[in-house]
Scaffold this motif. Structure first.
Motif, mmCIF file in Angstrom:
data_model
loop_
_atom_site.group_PDB
_atom_site.id
_atom_site.type_symbol
_atom_site.label_atom_id
_atom_site.label_comp_id
_atom_site.label_asym_id
_atom_site.label_seq_id
_atom_site.Cartn_x
_atom_site.Cartn_y
_atom_site.Cartn_z
ATOM 1 N N ALA A 130 0.847 -1.256 -0.032
ATOM 2 C CA ALA A 130 -0.008 -0.091 0.156
ATOM 3 C C ALA A 130 0.976 1.061 -0.183
ATOM 4 O O ALA A 130 0.555 2.158 -0.732
ATOM 5 C CB ALA A 130 -1.012 0.088 1.255
ATOM 6 N N ARG A 173 -4.524 -0.481 -0.517
ATOM 7 C CA ARG A 173 -4.430 -1.884 0.040
ATOM 8 C C ARG A 173 -3.275 -2.454 -0.870
ATOM 9 O O ARG A 173 -3.159 -2.041 -2.197
ATOM 10 C CB ARG A 173 -5.626 -2.901 -0.470
ATOM 11 C CG ARG A 173 -6.774 -2.178 0.366
ATOM 12 C CD ARG A 173 -8.232 -3.041 0.227
ATOM 13 N NE ARG A 173 -9.266 -2.279 1.120
ATOM 14 C CZ ARG A 173 -9.448 -3.377 2.444
ATOM 15 N NH1 ARG A 173 -8.741 -4.145 2.907
ATOM 16 N NH2 ARG A 173 -10.434 -2.801 3.156
ATOM 17 N N THR A 174 -2.736 -3.319 -0.225
ATOM 18 C CA THR A 174 -1.640 -4.184 -0.788
ATOM 19 C C THR A 174 -2.293 -4.799 -2.133
ATOM 20 O O THR A 174 -3.461 -5.183 -2.085
ATOM 21 C CB THR A 174 -0.980 -5.341 -0.129
ATOM 22 O OG1 THR A 174 -0.421 -4.912 1.015
ATOM 23 C CG2 THR A 174 -0.097 -6.460 -0.835
ATOM 24 N N TRP A 175 -1.483 -5.115 -3.343
ATOM 25 C CA TRP A 175 -2.021 -5.472 -4.662
ATOM 26 C C TRP A 175 -0.884 -6.522 -5.161
ATOM 27 O O TRP A 175 0.045 -6.231 -5.221
ATOM 28 C CB TRP A 175 -1.933 -4.346 -5.614
ATOM 29 C CG TRP A 175 -2.704 -4.726 -6.979
ATOM 30 C CD1 TRP A 175 -2.036 -5.211 -7.925
ATOM 31 C CD2 TRP A 175 -4.249 -4.678 -7.237
ATOM 32 N NE1 TRP A 175 -2.925 -5.491 -9.008
ATOM 33 C CE2 TRP A 175 -4.176 -4.816 -8.612
ATOM 34 C CE3 TRP A 175 -5.015 -4.080 -6.546
ATOM 35 C CZ2 TRP A 175 -5.436 -5.262 -9.179
ATOM 36 C CZ3 TRP A 175 -6.415 -4.302 -7.136
ATOM 37 C CH2 TRP A 175 -6.451 -4.587 -8.562
ATOM 38 N N ASP A 228 -4.469 -7.965 -3.259
ATOM 39 C CA ASP A 228 -5.042 -7.667 -1.946
ATOM 40 C C ASP A 228 -4.520 -9.080 -0.884
ATOM 41 O O ASP A 228 -4.966 -10.068 -1.280
ATOM 42 C CB ASP A 228 -6.445 -7.413 -1.915
ATOM 43 C CG ASP A 228 -7.112 -7.060 -0.561
ATOM 44 O OD1 ASP A 228 -6.156 -6.707 0.413
ATOM 45 O OD2 ASP A 228 -7.946 -6.366 -0.401
ATOM 46 N N ASN A 251 -5.680 -8.744 2.120
ATOM 47 C CA ASN A 251 -6.658 -8.743 3.183
ATOM 48 C C ASN A 251 -6.007 -8.341 4.670
ATOM 49 O O ASN A 251 -6.167 -9.129 5.807
ATOM 50 C CB ASN A 251 -7.722 -9.996 3.614
ATOM 51 C CG ASN A 251 -8.215 -10.180 2.270
ATOM 52 O OD1 ASN A 251 -9.023 -9.325 1.861
ATOM 53 N ND2 ASN A 251 -8.255 -11.346 1.685
ATOM 54 N N ASN A 299 -3.863 -0.049 6.025
ATOM 55 C CA ASN A 299 -4.422 0.380 4.874
ATOM 56 C C ASN A 299 -4.489 2.134 4.929
ATOM 57 O O ASN A 299 -4.506 2.512 3.832
ATOM 58 C CB ASN A 299 -5.616 0.024 4.397
ATOM 59 C CG ASN A 299 -5.763 -1.457 4.321
ATOM 60 O OD1 ASN A 299 -4.791 -2.097 3.597
ATOM 61 N ND2 ASN A 299 -6.898 -2.227 4.756
#
Length: 219
Positions: free
Chosen positions: A64, A196-198, A200, A202, A208
């Motif tokens: 992120a 968000r991390t890509w 994702d 979770n 985030n």
């Protein structure tokens, strides 16, 4: 540098691993070769899970903070334009690539993970920019103008980096989603942006919220 070489790096720990070209939601201006989640149809075996935990391929995800800092640089090109920039802990290379796109005179991507440097090279080529690779922070050039770093403070032992960055360049751009308070008034909070991390992972919602800091000259 080819994506097949990145596949080979991933497959050292996950036999099903491969990368795919995608555009992170937090910085869709740039394309990257990142982990292809479609390979995970069904649970990991015990051996696969152990291997992934033992040697995580951090470079195969776009975190992120990297997305947010890259987009911020693209939207504020004057922060790096015409300057020599070193991106510390480059990972996928998104921040370094953004700096090159924004008109930096030279961009150096520094990471101790040689697989990450392979990823930087492949992703720089994908985006049509040139990035110099550096595997050792201690061998950085003396004439840096800007240091960028995203999510490098996750380990408390890395906190001394804040002072090292300041002593190594007149300007530091830092993005972080892990530490709420840097306890260093030389770093001025610029903005807080959600990402968000890509792909994702979770993660907890608190991870985030990305804070961007600027230390040193502001123009």
């Amino acid at each position: 540098m080819t994506p097949e070489r990145l596949d080979a790096q991933l497959q050292k720990t996950l036999s099903r691993g491969r990368v795919a070209e995608s555009r992170p939601a937090g910085c869709p201006q740039l394309a990257l070769y990142l982990f292809d989640p479609s390979v995970l149809e069904g649970p990991l075996s015990h051996d696969e899970a152990q291997a992934v935990v033992a040697e995580p391929a951090y470079w195969s995800f776009c975190w992120a903070s990297g997305q947010v800092l890259a987009r911020w640089i693209l939207e504020n090109p004057q922060s790096v334009s015409g300057r020599t920039v070193l991106d510390f802990g480059a990972g996928s290379g998104i921040v370094a690539i953004a700096a090159a796109k924004a008109g930096a005179r030279e961009v150096i991507a520094c990471d101790i993970d040689l697989a990450a440097l392979d990823a930087v090279a492949a992703n720089a080529e994908l985006n049509g920019v040139r990035v110099t690779l550096c595997e050792d922070w201690s061998k950085r050039p003396d004439d840096l103008d800007v240091i960028t770093a995203a999510d490098v403070l996750y380990d408390p032992e890395n906190r001394p980096l804040l002072a090292q960055f300041r002593s190594s360049a007149p300007r530091v751009l830092l993005a972080d989603s892990r530490v709420r308070n840097l306890n260093d008034d030389r770093y001025a909070l610029q903005t807080v942006i959600e990402a968000r991390t890509w792909p994702d992972l979770n993660e907890f919602e608190e991870f985030n919220q990305v804070r961007i800091y600027l230390a040193g000259e502001s123009s």
